[in-house]
Design an enzyme around this catalytic site. Structure first.
Site, PDB file in Angstrom:
ATOM      1  N   TYR A  29      31.363 104.172 -11.352  1.00 34.84           N
ATOM      2  CA  TYR A  29      30.428 104.824 -10.409  1.00 34.84           C
ATOM      3  C   TYR A  29      29.660 105.952 -11.112  1.00 34.84           C
ATOM      4  O   TYR A  29      30.043 107.126 -11.021  1.00 34.84           O
ATOM      5  CB  TYR A  29      31.220 105.430  -9.246  1.00 34.84           C
ATOM      6  N   TRP A  33      28.015 110.371  -5.310  1.00 30.69           N
ATOM      7  CA  TRP A  33      28.287 109.941  -3.929  1.00 30.69           C
ATOM      8  C   TRP A  33      28.587 111.188  -3.102  1.00 30.69           C
ATOM      9  O   TRP A  33      29.340 112.075  -3.554  1.00 30.69           O
ATOM     10  CB  TRP A  33      29.503 109.022  -3.885  1.00 30.69           C
ATOM     11  N   ASP A  36      32.369 111.805  -2.008  1.00 26.79           N
ATOM     12  CA  ASP A  36      33.135 112.072  -3.232  1.00 26.79           C
ATOM     13  C   ASP A  36      32.849 113.488  -3.731  1.00 26.79           C
ATOM     14  O   ASP A  36      33.752 114.216  -4.177  1.00 26.79           O
ATOM     15  CB  ASP A  36      32.745 111.095  -4.356  1.00 26.79           C
ATOM     16  N   TYR A  81      25.116 100.386 -12.715  1.00 23.42           N
ATOM     17  CA  TYR A  81      25.575 100.349 -11.315  1.00 23.42           C
ATOM     18  C   TYR A  81      24.573  99.566 -10.476  1.00 23.42           C
ATOM     19  O   TYR A  81      23.358  99.708 -10.628  1.00 23.42           O
ATOM     20  CB  TYR A  81      25.717 101.765 -10.728  1.00 23.42           C
ATOM     21  N   GLY A 154      32.281 104.828   4.012  1.00 21.05           N
ATOM     22  CA  GLY A 154      33.020 104.926   2.753  1.00 21.05           C
ATOM     23  C   GLY A 154      34.194 103.966   2.634  1.00 21.05           C
ATOM     24  O   GLY A 154      34.821 103.886   1.593  1.00 21.05           O
ATOM     25  N   ASP A 156      34.402 100.612   2.595  1.00 17.96           N
ATOM     26  CA  ASP A 156      33.552  99.436   2.432  1.00 17.96           C
ATOM     27  C   ASP A 156      34.031  98.117   3.041  1.00 17.96           C
ATOM     28  O   ASP A 156      33.399  97.586   3.936  1.00 17.96           O
ATOM     29  CB  ASP A 156      33.283  99.209   0.945  1.00 17.96           C
ATOM     30  N   ARG A 190      38.214  93.953  -5.648  1.00 12.36           N
ATOM     31  CA  ARG A 190      36.892  94.348  -5.127  1.00 12.36           C
ATOM     32  C   ARG A 190      36.490  93.402  -3.983  1.00 12.36           C
ATOM     33  O   ARG A 190      37.087  92.350  -3.798  1.00 12.36           O
ATOM     34  CB  ARG A 190      35.846  94.242  -6.253  1.00 12.36           C
ATOM     35  N   TYR A 333      40.951  97.056  -2.556  1.00  6.14           N
ATOM     36  CA  TYR A 333      40.041  98.102  -2.118  1.00  6.14           C
ATOM     37  C   TYR A 333      40.437  98.706  -0.778  1.00  6.14           C
ATOM     38  O   TYR A 333      41.563  99.182  -0.647  1.00  6.14           O
ATOM     39  CB  TYR A 333      38.700  97.390  -2.054  1.00  6.14           C
ATOM     40  N   GLU A 369      41.745 105.227  -8.698  1.00  3.39           N
ATOM     41  CA  GLU A 369      40.905 105.247  -7.489  1.00  3.39           C
ATOM     42  C   GLU A 369      41.769 104.921  -6.255  1.00  3.39           C
ATOM     43  O   GLU A 369      41.647 105.541  -5.214  1.00  3.39           O
ATOM     44  CB  GLU A 369      39.791 104.208  -7.668  1.00  3.39           C
TER      45      GLU A 369
HETATM   46  C1  2M8 Z   1      33.026 102.842  -3.039  1.00  3.19           C
HETATM   47  O1  2M8 Z   1      31.782 102.429  -2.541  1.00  3.19           O
HETATM   48  C2  2M8 Z   1      30.678 102.046  -3.381  1.00  3.19           C
HETATM   49  C3  2M8 Z   1      29.478 101.794  -2.480  1.00  3.19           C
HETATM   50  O2  2M8 Z   1      29.084 102.975  -1.863  1.00  3.19           O
HETATM   51  C4  2M8 Z   1      30.925 100.811  -4.204  1.00  3.19           C
HETATM   52  O3  2M8 Z   1      31.897 100.103  -3.989  1.00  3.19           O
HETATM   53  O4  2M8 Z   1      30.113 100.547  -5.094  1.00  3.19           O
HETATM   54  C5  2M8 Z   1      33.837 103.379  -1.825  1.00  3.19           C
HETATM   55  O5  2M8 Z   1      35.188 103.528  -2.135  1.00  3.19           O
HETATM   56  C6  2M8 Z   1      33.248 104.705  -1.341  1.00  3.19           C
HETATM   57  O6  2M8 Z   1      34.044 105.285  -0.364  1.00  3.19           O
HETATM   58  C7  2M8 Z   1      33.067 105.691  -2.490  1.00  3.19           C
HETATM   59  O7  2M8 Z   1      32.347 106.794  -2.012  1.00  3.19           O
HETATM   60  C8  2M8 Z   1      32.330 105.066  -3.680  1.00  3.19           C
HETATM   61  C9  2M8 Z   1      32.330 105.958  -4.910  1.00  3.19           C
HETATM   62  O8  2M8 Z   1      33.621 106.407  -5.169  1.00  3.19           O
HETATM   63  O9  2M8 Z   1      32.931 103.821  -4.041  1.00  3.19           O
END
Ligand code: 2M8
Length: 401
Positions: A29, A33, A36, A81, A154, A156, A190, A333, A369
């Protein structure tokens, strides 16, 4: 144990620091966010309070004119990303929001000694972000909060979205290549291909209709609880800092709306509601018990606490879906694993045991995570920011007890 955990947490935050914001993980990531970053700010407060304030300010800097705080800000677009700015129809950010952890963090920073004048200067923007959620995420006027995309709250691929997503055409999105599944050691951790296609259909529709919520809206007890916690934090901050705010009144209305529309006496927990199909979702997620965080004047407090202690009990933290449910998947996830941010939230009602077991889990497995709730195995991305940040807060709370 404490010292080495603390040093490792600090070094993760420093490695993920990008100057004014912290990325969740360098590997998976690479952007900012919003929720986060709110959690990150709490961690930064134990290292450098000025840096913690900068984190909140960088979240607020991404605010749109309509008050929304976007869930992602793309400070440095990168093919590492997906989906990036091109998919969202906005050059700097995504166009959905996130649970307002920035407000909860602002109050924590206030408690931890941040400059009150600096915090005071944030309040109008924080208030606008709450007004956006309260008006633009309540299509039925229920005084509860709905999400317009599973990414918005959040959580997902939480099973609560399975039924609403059945109605979404996975083929409608323009062709795309996802990146995430190439970055984790096992793609089954995922969301599936079909889930991802549906996410992208929703992104496509949302950007085409001017970023307005339509009938694809899922009323959500977790998101509603987070907004109430944030409104109440804002009300306390505003009172303390001498700023007028209607946050307290809005929180009362939301409490009433949540109790009236989403509580189920039969189930002993809160439900989801799909505004399109007009059907309730009865998924037994930790989110469906999140109103327990609002205290005894919400219906079901004792039953929810009991359920957390029995149905949701697992050797390694609080699973996000009840293990007895057919939807439960311990490695995928938001469909079962333990998350440190959820443990942190629920530790306010489950107490020291959850604080201690969360710290022991990170000590044993690392700063992942998410975690397998039965084996403690670390999953998803490693060196994860909110795991590190909240470990610092949990360590402080343990030391205080
Ligand atoms: C996850 O979400 C993102 C999309 O927003 C992803 O999967 O690409 C989730 O766990 C979300 O809660 C979190 O804010 C983000 C970044 O950690 O990852």
């Amino acid at each position: 144990m404490t010292d080495s955990l603390k040093h490792r947490a600090i070094s993760i935050l420093k490695n993920n620091d990008r100057g004014s914001h912290t990325i969740p993980s360098g590997h998976l990531y690479p952007h900012q966010w919003a929720w986060d970053s709110g959690f990150a700010a709490i961690g930064w407060a134990y290292i450098d309070i000025q840096r913690a304030c900068l984190e909140i300010e960088s979240i607020l800097d991404g605010q749109w004119e309509d008050g929304r705080i976007p869930h992602i800000q793309f400070h440095n677009p990168t093919p590492e990303y997906f989906p990036g700015p091109a998919s969202w129809g906005h050059e700097k950010s995504s166009s959905i929001s996130n649970p307002p952890v920035w407000t909860i963090a602002a109050e924590r920073l206030h408690q931890l000694g941040a400059d009150p004048a600096r915090i005071k200067s944030w309040l109008p923007r924080i208030e606008a972000s709450h007004l956006f959620l309260g008006t633009q995420r309540d299509p039925l006027g229920w005084k509860c909060i709905a999400t317009c995309h599973p990414w918005e709250n959040g959580q997902d691929n939480c099973p609560a979205w399975d039924a609403p997503m059945e109605a979404i055409d996975p083929e409608e999105a323009p062709p795309f290549q996802r990146v995430d599944t190439k970055k984790v050691k096992d793609a089954s951790q995922r969301p599936t291909e079909i889930q991802y296609n549906r996410y992208m259909t929703l992104v496509h529709r949302f950007t085409k209709n001017g970023f307005q919520i339509d009938t694809t809206a899922d009323y959500d007890p977790f998101f509603t609880t987070m907004v109430i916690l944030a409104e109440e934090a804002l009300a306390r901050l505003a009172k303390d800092l001498g700023v007028p705010s209607q946050a307290g009144e809005r929180a009362k209305e939301l409490r009433a709306g949540l109790a009236e529309h989403l509580w189920s006496d039969e189930l002993g927990r809160y439900r989801y509601y799909d505004a399109r199909s007009k059907r309730y979702g009865e998924n037994a997620t930790s989110g469906s018990l999140a109103p327990v965080l609002l205290g005894a004047d919400m219906p079901g407090q004792a039953r929810m606490l009991e359920s957390l202690r029995t149905d949701f009990s697992a050797p390694f933290g609080l699973p996000t879906v009840v293990p007895q449910s057919p939807d439960f998947d311990p490695v995928c996830y938001w469909r079962g694993p333990t998350w440190v941010n959820m443990n942190w939230l629920f530790s306010s009602v489950l107490g020291q045991d959850l604080v201690d077991s969360t710290l022991a889990l990170v000590e044993k497995s690392g700063f992942w995570e998410y975690f397998h709730p039965h084996t403690g195995e670390g999953l998803g991305a490693d060196d994860f920011t909110w795991t590190a940040a909240l470990v610092l807060d949990l360590l402080a709370s343990r030391d205080a007890n």
